[in-house]
Design a protein around this motif. Sequence first.
Motif, mmCIF file in Angstrom:
data_model
loop_
_atom_site.group_PDB
_atom_site.id
_atom_site.type_symbol
_atom_site.label_atom_id
_atom_site.label_comp_id
_atom_site.label_asym_id
_atom_site.label_seq_id
_atom_site.Cartn_x
_atom_site.Cartn_y
_atom_site.Cartn_z
ATOM 1 N N ILE A 128 -1.102 62.871 3.952
ATOM 2 C CA ILE A 128 -0.441 62.983 5.053
ATOM 3 C C ILE A 128 0.989 63.598 5.035
ATOM 4 O O ILE A 128 1.655 62.989 4.027
ATOM 5 C CB ILE A 128 -0.382 61.663 5.650
ATOM 6 C CG1 ILE A 128 -1.677 60.907 5.849
ATOM 7 C CG2 ILE A 128 0.370 61.695 7.297
ATOM 8 C CD1 ILE A 128 -2.650 61.735 7.028
ATOM 9 N N GLY A 129 1.432 64.347 5.664
ATOM 10 C CA GLY A 129 2.580 65.047 5.804
ATOM 11 C C GLY A 129 2.929 65.752 4.387
ATOM 12 O O GLY A 129 3.569 65.723 3.702
ATOM 13 N N CYS A 130 1.767 66.643 3.970
ATOM 14 C CA CYS A 130 1.872 67.199 2.786
ATOM 15 C C CYS A 130 2.796 68.220 2.519
ATOM 16 O O CYS A 130 2.890 68.961 1.349
ATOM 17 C CB CYS A 130 0.194 67.870 2.631
ATOM 18 S SG CYS A 130 0.011 69.233 3.734
ATOM 19 N N GLY A 131 3.536 68.583 3.410
ATOM 20 C CA GLY A 131 4.748 69.656 3.319
ATOM 21 C C GLY A 131 3.879 71.046 2.646
ATOM 22 O O GLY A 131 2.998 71.559 3.314
ATOM 23 N N HIS A 132 4.457 71.743 1.621
ATOM 24 C CA HIS A 132 4.096 72.874 1.315
ATOM 25 C C HIS A 132 2.992 72.692 0.306
ATOM 26 O O HIS A 132 2.688 73.783 -0.332
ATOM 27 C CB HIS A 132 5.209 73.498 0.669
ATOM 28 C CG HIS A 132 6.299 74.127 1.535
ATOM 29 N ND1 HIS A 132 7.374 73.257 1.859
ATOM 30 C CD2 HIS A 132 6.391 74.912 2.431
ATOM 31 C CE1 HIS A 132 8.246 73.961 2.771
ATOM 32 N NE2 HIS A 132 7.497 75.137 3.089
ATOM 33 N N GLY A 133 2.323 71.516 0.000
ATOM 34 C CA GLY A 133 1.081 71.255 -0.823
ATOM 35 C C GLY A 133 1.220 71.305 -2.139
ATOM 36 O O GLY A 133 0.172 71.173 -2.897
ATOM 37 N N GLY A 134 2.305 70.991 -2.869
ATOM 38 C CA GLY A 134 2.378 70.739 -4.293
ATOM 39 C C GLY A 134 1.786 69.525 -4.564
ATOM 40 O O GLY A 134 0.905 69.754 -5.611
ATOM 41 N N ILE A 135 1.877 68.445 -4.087
ATOM 42 C CA ILE A 135 1.217 67.274 -4.477
ATOM 43 C C ILE A 135 -0.549 67.346 -4.355
ATOM 44 O O ILE A 135 -1.157 67.033 -5.260
ATOM 45 C CB ILE A 135 1.619 66.053 -3.838
ATOM 46 C CG1 ILE A 135 3.184 65.740 -4.291
ATOM 47 C CG2 ILE A 135 0.878 64.757 -4.057
ATOM 48 C CD1 ILE A 135 3.868 64.430 -3.326
ATOM 49 N N CYS A 136 -0.814 67.977 -3.035
ATOM 50 C CA CYS A 136 -2.326 68.156 -2.943
ATOM 51 C C CYS A 136 -2.784 69.036 -4.067
ATOM 52 O O CYS A 136 -4.126 68.850 -4.566
ATOM 53 C CB CYS A 136 -2.336 68.924 -1.534
ATOM 54 S SG CYS A 136 -2.331 67.850 -0.113
ATOM 55 N N CYS A 137 -2.112 70.083 -4.497
ATOM 56 C CA CYS A 137 -2.704 71.064 -5.403
ATOM 57 C C CYS A 137 -2.731 70.220 -6.631
ATOM 58 O O CYS A 137 -3.605 70.272 -7.361
ATOM 59 C CB CYS A 137 -1.846 72.276 -5.459
ATOM 60 S SG CYS A 137 -2.084 73.527 -4.020
ATOM 61 N N TYR A 138 -1.803 69.374 -6.776
ATOM 62 C CA TYR A 138 -1.668 68.835 -8.207
ATOM 63 C C TYR A 138 -3.133 67.816 -8.253
ATOM 64 O O TYR A 138 -3.845 67.755 -9.253
ATOM 65 C CB TYR A 138 -0.364 68.072 -8.475
ATOM 66 C CG TYR A 138 -0.427 66.812 -9.483
ATOM 67 C CD1 TYR A 138 -0.786 67.315 -10.894
ATOM 68 C CD2 TYR A 138 -0.583 65.513 -9.184
ATOM 69 C CE1 TYR A 138 -0.857 66.332 -11.718
ATOM 70 C CE2 TYR A 138 -0.587 64.536 -10.204
ATOM 71 C CZ TYR A 138 -0.699 64.960 -11.615
ATOM 72 O OH TYR A 138 -0.733 63.978 -12.486
ATOM 73 N N LEU A 139 -3.264 67.064 -7.184
ATOM 74 C CA LEU A 139 -4.315 66.157 -7.021
ATOM 75 C C LEU A 139 -5.544 66.948 -7.313
ATOM 76 O O LEU A 139 -6.494 66.572 -7.921
ATOM 77 C CB LEU A 139 -4.352 65.096 -5.904
ATOM 78 C CG LEU A 139 -2.915 64.418 -5.816
ATOM 79 C CD1 LEU A 139 -3.109 63.932 -4.455
ATOM 80 C CD2 LEU A 139 -3.002 63.476 -6.744
ATOM 81 N N ALA A 140 -5.840 68.008 -6.718
ATOM 82 C CA ALA A 140 -7.216 68.790 -6.524
ATOM 83 C C ALA A 140 -7.335 69.036 -8.261
ATOM 84 O O ALA A 140 -8.648 69.230 -8.422
ATOM 85 C CB ALA A 140 -6.830 70.196 -5.941
ATOM 86 N N THR A 141 -6.249 69.299 -8.907
ATOM 87 C CA THR A 141 -6.746 69.673 -10.254
ATOM 88 C C THR A 141 -6.848 68.472 -11.338
ATOM 89 O O THR A 141 -7.551 68.701 -12.496
ATOM 90 C CB THR A 141 -5.253 70.400 -11.125
ATOM 91 O OG1 THR A 141 -4.412 69.439 -11.128
ATOM 92 C CG2 THR A 141 -4.980 71.540 -10.049
ATOM 93 N N LEU A 142 -7.015 67.337 -10.495
ATOM 94 C CA LEU A 142 -7.106 66.068 -11.428
ATOM 95 C C LEU A 142 -8.688 65.766 -11.423
ATOM 96 O O LEU A 142 -9.179 64.488 -11.741
ATOM 97 C CB LEU A 142 -6.298 64.741 -10.763
ATOM 98 C CG LEU A 142 -4.883 64.992 -11.229
ATOM 99 C CD1 LEU A 142 -4.100 63.791 -10.825
ATOM 100 C CD2 LEU A 142 -4.832 65.236 -12.802
#
Length: 191
Positions: free
Chosen positions: A34-48
């Motif tokens: 929620i509130g992912c901003g520019h997506g840095g954390i989402c991209c990190y989690l997707a690589t895990l």
Amino acid sequence: NRKYAEEQFLNGVWFGSPLAREMPPVWGKRVLEIGCGHGGICCYLATLGAKSVVGVDLRKDHIEFGRALAARLERDRGGAPLPIRFGLTDAHQLGFREGSFALVLADNVFEHFRDPARAMAELHRVLAPGGELVVPIFSSIKSKWGLHLKHGIKLPWANLVFSEETIVEALKAESKRRPELLEYYPGLKGD
């Protein structure tokens, strides 16, 4: 800003950021930020190894940058797709079915909610039974630089003394003198 999103991704992947060390395993899980901003954390989690990652935010420019960052990472990975998507959504009324996600992350976002209790209820609604809700203990609501003011107003705890409307007006006035503030607070460009 966008550089911050890239740093979030890189710090998580290569340097083990504090958030990365505290996150429960995401392997095979459906994850919502929620509130992912520019997506840095989402991209990190997707690589895990998450089964899927969904990042939502209210700002179209944030979502567009998140998509571009994910596409760039996919190219860097030889075209291997990341299980990620981004969407414009209000945390107070998520368009997902009940119990849709095994992990819901709300990092550094509660200070932006007009009704934090309603947002929390909505996060719990979309959380699967036995799922995990991660709200890091740092809350910038009561922090020295609450509302992310460290770049624009050099008065600690201004958010506890002045209304949000007063702060926005002060930042708008200051951005005329210091246009670089628009990079940190792009919302000042509009109404």
